[in-house]
Design an enzyme around this catalytic site. Structure first.
Site, PDB file in Angstrom:
ATOM      1  N   HIS A 155      39.611  41.453  43.280  1.00 26.39           N
ATOM      2  CA  HIS A 155      40.203  40.743  42.142  1.00 26.39           C
ATOM      3  C   HIS A 155      39.123  40.331  40.743  1.00 26.39           C
ATOM      4  O   HIS A 155      40.032  40.732  40.000  1.00 26.39           O
ATOM      5  CB  HIS A 155      40.268  39.417  42.789  1.00 26.39           C
ATOM      6  CG  HIS A 155      40.264  38.677  43.655  1.00 26.39           C
ATOM      7  ND1 HIS A 155      41.193  38.208  43.618  1.00 26.39           N
ATOM      8  CD2 HIS A 155      39.205  38.392  45.280  1.00 26.39           C
ATOM      9  CE1 HIS A 155      41.362  38.044  45.370  1.00 26.39           C
ATOM     10  NE2 HIS A 155      40.473  37.563  45.882  1.00 26.39           N
TER      11      HIS A 155
HETATM   12  C1  BDR Z   1      37.364  35.267  43.339  1.00 21.54           C
HETATM   13  O1  BDR Z   1      37.142  34.172  44.353  1.00 21.54           O
HETATM   14  C2  BDR Z   1      35.113  35.495  44.367  1.00 21.54           C
HETATM   15  O2  BDR Z   1      35.544  34.950  45.956  1.00 21.54           O
HETATM   16  C3  BDR Z   1      35.675  36.178  43.989  1.00 21.54           C
HETATM   17  O3  BDR Z   1      34.287  36.669  43.481  1.00 21.54           O
HETATM   18  C4  BDR Z   1      36.587  36.718  42.902  1.00 21.54           C
HETATM   19  O4  BDR Z   1      35.674  36.084  41.625  1.00 21.54           O
HETATM   20  C5  BDR Z   1      38.597  35.191  44.272  1.00 21.54           C
HETATM   21  O5  BDR Z   1      39.336  34.026  43.946  1.00 21.54           O
END
Ligand code: BDR
Ligand code: CA
Length: 309
Positions: free
Chosen positions: A238
């Site tokens: 992400h």
């Molecule tokens: C986001 O939530 C976190 O778990 C990850 O680092 C990312 O920033 C994804 O939903």
């Protein structure tokens, strides 16, 4: 001239890879990493950020610790995704550096004021620090070029059926940021779930020195949650997509749309309500990422990580 950036993060497997991508990329200059409680406690996210910078031989990049808790809610960490330390998997030595003496929001304000050119903020955790920055130092907005954040979704959530984790974790902070008038690009789950990396690239990564080996180990752990939840043998990286959009502007295809943050409904709190089809007269406030060439991005990401060797 490289684009000056600050990454506000809660490392976090994908946060760590995002930071490494920034360090490996001459198109951006990483002025500092600020940390926030999110995936794990603030103590852990700060230690993890220091570990990652030292792994990349960049202990000179400051790490400033910020808010340990959301604006009004309790912190609920994501140890089911990132493990107890927030960065489970690889064994990294304890950091030698200490965090910067300033709180993250004072560090950001000072850095923004000192820097000649406007700076791009890349928040990839809950938006608590950015909301506090805007409230405490309203004049710094002039020094912010744009905000490219990882968070939200037009479609389904990942922390609840309605909400993505970063926005869900501190929806009141997200409402401040999305209501700020800043130039915001929202890199949400709609695109990050197109940027999938799994162990199939680990041999290549392991050839890329210590950073590459660590990324391979991060991926092995991170895939576990995605296998159990989505039946995937790969994981969305992400936060690296948000950094990638600053390195390669136009990496994600966006539309300028109105985004509102749900802060009260127990069922849908943290939802980014995106007026995708412009069915209201609400003025657009964010460039919302709707599509990207995920595999091409992953190729670029792996190449950059390997180049850290
Ligand atoms: C986001 O939530 C976190 O778990 C990850 O680092 C990312 O920033 C994804 O939903
Ligand atoms: Ca994150």
């Amino acid at each position: 001239m490289p684009t000056p950036i600050i990454i506000d993060s809660d490392p976090g497997h994908d946060d760590a890879i995002a930071i490494l991508l920034a360090i490996a990329s001459p198109e951006v200059e990483l002025l500092g990493v600020t940390t926030v409680g999110g995936n794990t406690s603030l103590e852990n996210t700060t230690t993890n950020a220091l570990k990652i910078l030292e792994l990349a031989n960049r202990p000179d990049i400051p790490v400033a610790a910020g808010a340990g808790h959301p604006l009004v809610r309790d912190l609920e960490v994501a140890d089911h995704v990132h493990g107890r330390t927030g960065l489970d998997g690889p064994k990294l030595p304890e950091p030698e550096q200490r965090p910067h003496h300033l709180h993250a929001i004072d560090f950001m304000a000072a850095t923004l004021e000192e820097h000649a050119a406007p700076v791009t903020l890349i928040p990839v955790g809950p938006l608590t620090n950015i909301a506090l920055l805007l409230r405490r130092y309203p004049n710094v907005v002039e020094q912010i070029e744009r905000v490219v954040l990882m968070g939200g979704a037009v479609g389904l959530g990942n922390r609840t059926p309605s909400a993505e984790f970063n926005i869900w974790a501190d929806p009141e902070a997200a409402a401040v940021v999305f209501g700020s008038g800043l130039d915001i690009t929202m890199v949400g789950l709609d695109v990050t779930h197109l940027a999938l990396l799994g162990p199939e690239r680990n041999e290549e990564l392991r050839g890329g020195g210590r950073a590459g080996q660590v990324v391979a180990e991060l991926i092995e752990f991170f895939v576990g949650f995605h296998r159990d939840t989505y039946g995937l043998e790969q994981a969305p990286i992400h936060d690296a997509v948000a950094v990638g959009e600053v390195i390669w502007p136009g990496l994600v295809e966006t539309e300028h749309l109105a985004v509102d943050i749900e802060t009260s409904s127990p069922m849908t709190v943290g939802r980014t309500v995106v007026d995708r089809w412009k069915v209201t007269d609400t003025v657009p406030n964010a460039h919302v990422a709707l599509n990207m060439d995920g595999p091409a991005f992953i190729d670029r990401l792996v190449t950059r990580i390997v180049s850290l060797a």
